[in-house]
Design an enzyme around this catalytic site. Structure first.
Site, PDB file in Angstrom:
ATOM      1  N   HIS A  13       0.879  -1.199   0.000  1.00  0.00           N
ATOM      2  CA  HIS A  13       0.000   0.000   0.000  1.00  0.00           C
ATOM      3  C   HIS A  13       0.903   1.232   0.000  1.00  0.00           C
ATOM      4  CE1 HIS A  13      -3.804   2.171   1.573  1.00  0.00           C
ATOM      5  NE2 HIS A  13      -2.911   3.098   1.241  1.00  0.00           N
ATOM      6  N   HIS A 173      -4.519  -0.422   6.071  1.00  0.00           N
ATOM      7  CA  HIS A 173      -3.941   0.392   7.159  1.00  0.00           C
ATOM      8  C   HIS A 173      -4.785   0.397   8.429  1.00  0.00           C
ATOM      9  CE1 HIS A 173      -6.695   3.080   5.161  1.00  0.00           C
ATOM     10  NE2 HIS A 173      -5.835   3.487   4.257  1.00  0.00           N
ATOM     11  N   ASP A 247       1.552   2.764   3.383  1.00  0.00           N
ATOM     12  CA  ASP A 247       0.701   3.938   3.171  1.00  0.00           C
ATOM     13  C   ASP A 247       1.552   5.212   3.140  1.00  0.00           C
ATOM     14  OD1 ASP A 247      -1.616   5.346   2.669  1.00  0.00           O
ATOM     15  OD2 ASP A 247      -2.216   5.448   4.766  1.00  0.00           O
TER      16      ASP A 247
END
Ligand code: NCD
Ligand code: ZN
Length: 351
Positions: A13, A173, A247
């Site tokens: 991610h 996340h 992230d």
């Protein structure tokens, strides 16, 4: 001096952004990771397979390492259709479809407000075994920002999973004990990514002793108890549900440090070092590889990477900024000293 060799990690991610920013984001990502899953929340969003293939070419044009391999998720909008889903399933670089509840985070305006209107797409994804990647927060402005993930799980995600029990899901996340417990209670085709910053920090880092925009991201950092739940989840031997998705979400300096600063922590340059530091401090270094290099590949049914990285306990200072062509990005922990670093990458053979 302590050190460890692990299979080279993947970042499942990441926000690589586009255009000029790629020079920085791609260079940093390929320094640490063999593969990344790049998020589709560009402007305009990546809603079609050709738009993703063209983004992939732009990323590869910036990459220096011939082995760097970017993967993608399609942006779930009201325009999504069955043909696009089938095309996505056949594209080797597309691993899923990303659902942003509309208004939940940066560039989520094109997202889905009411998922019930789109059950036919979820049914097809279930049939195709095409994973649904979820930003799991409710968007109702009357719900406290610290409760939005837990509410999402109870009110939306759990009923959805019961309605589509075979649909592969990645809850992205995750930040709460509720998320950890929910994912752990699920079968193997339900997983979650966890960021380095949600493992290493809690809301005191954001709010106590001064407001620090660098730590502001969505989902927002939670209380220490939730941070501990995340740490326990990834530092448990034999766990298969949780894997690394940094992230990393850079925003240009002016937008990040303003009266209404953007959400997103820029962690690519520090991710592996901080992870090694954290796992070492918790006497769990031997579990780092499972979290960062194995579980994600297994979930997405991809081979393990052939290269290894060598992580050593040696101090270095995080750069104050990364600048390209007039764009400046400040990394999380800029100017601070970290005690681990990634030293080299070498080839291995799993056979
Ligand atoms: C991300 C971004 O900036 O694109 N921001 C964030 O706070 N994490 C979007 C997201 O993943 O929510
Ligand atoms: Zn993100």
């Amino acid at each position: 001096m302590h050190s460890i060799n692990i299979i080279q990690p993947d970042d499942w991610h990441i926000h690589l952004r586009d255009d000029r920013a790629l020079e920085i984001t791609v260079a940093l990502a390929e320094q640490s990771f063999a593969r990344v899953l790049a998020m589709p929340n560009l402007v305009p969003p990546l809603t079609t397979v050709p738009s993703i293939l063209s983004y992939r070419s732009r990323i590869l044009a910036s990459a220096k390492n011939a082995h760097f391999n970017p993967y993608f998720a399609l942006y779930f909008t009201g325009e999504l259709n069955a043909n696009t889903l089938r095309e996505a399933k056949h594209c080797p670089w597309i691993l899923g479809v990303k659902w942003y509840p509309q208004g939940a985070t940066t560039h989520s305006d094109w997202g889905i407000q009411d998922i019930h209107q789109h059950f036919e797409h979820l049914a097809l994804m279930e049939e195709l075994a095409l994973p649904l990647l979820i930003h799991g927060e409710v968007t109702d402005s009357t719900i406290d920002i610290f409760d939005r993930e837990a509410r999402f799980i109870g009110n939306i995600l759990n009923p959805l999973q019961q309605r589509f029990p075979k649909l592969p899901i990645v809850l992205e996340h995750i930040t709460t004990r509720q998320a950890v417990d929910w994912v752990k209670s699920m079968p193997a085709h339900i997983a979650a990514t966890i960021t380095v910053h949600h493992l290493a920090f809690n809301r005191n880092h954001l709010l106590a002793g001064g407001l620090r925009p660098d730590y502001y991201c969505l989902p927002i950092l939670k209380q220490q108890d939730h941070q501990q739940a995340l740490q326990e989840a990834v530092m448990t031997s034999g766990q298969t549900h949780f894997f690394l998705g940094t992230d990393s979400a850079p925003h240009v300096q002016d937008k990040k440090y303003s009266a209404c600063g953007c959400a997103g922590c820029f962690t690519s340059p520090i991710a592996l070092a901080l992870l090694a530091e954290l796992f070492y401090e918790h006497k769990a270094l031997s579990l780092l590889e499972t979290f960062s290099s194995i579980n994600g590949a297994r979930f997405y049914q991809l081979p393990l990477n052939q290269q290894q990285v060598h992580l050593i306990q040696k101090e270095w200072m995080v750069p104050h900024h990364y600048t390209v062509d007039g764009l400046t990005f400040i990394p999380l922990l800029a100017g601070q000293t970290l005690s681990w670093q990634c030293q080299s990458i070498k080839g291995i053979n799993h056979e």
